[in-house]
Design a protein around this motif. Structure first.
Motif: not given
Length: 111
Positions: A21, A25, A64, A67-68, A71-72, A75
């Protein structure tokens, strides 16, 4: 021993997933063309231009999608949890060897 090995696998996977990621991104978002992945950034811009975003643009850099963006942090939390859990089981020689192998594999992926 088995739980420590499972934590080692989770740590390796979480590292690879989170670093992926960062590479695809967040580095292009922050550094733009200096990220050195121009063809990938151009492809992402063309294919994903219609997706909604919540972050402000930084020049003409790839932003980004939602979603990302969401999500980051999840994560990073997963990676921190994996590090914490694995550290609590890293007492035996076998677990330390597994940790070294997992870290080396994750390092090769990022290289």
């Amino acid at each position: 021993y088995r739980w420590g090995s499972a934590c080692g696998v989770l740590l390796a996977l979480a590292t690879v997933f989170t670093m992926g990621q960062v590479m695809f991104w967040w580095t292009p978002y922050i550094l733009g063309e200096r990220a050195g992945m121009l063809s990938m950034v151009a492809e992402h811009k063309a294919q994903l231009s219609a997706l909604p975003r919540i972050l402000p643009p930084v020049g003409d850099n790839l932003v980004p999608d939602i979603e990302h963006t969401l999500l980051f942090p999840a994560s990073v939390a997963m990676l921190a949890s994996a590090v914490h859990e694995f550290a609590s089981f890293a007492t035996s020689w076998h677990t330390n060897v597994f940790f070294a192998c997992g870290t080396a594999l994750a390092g090769l992926y990022g290289a």
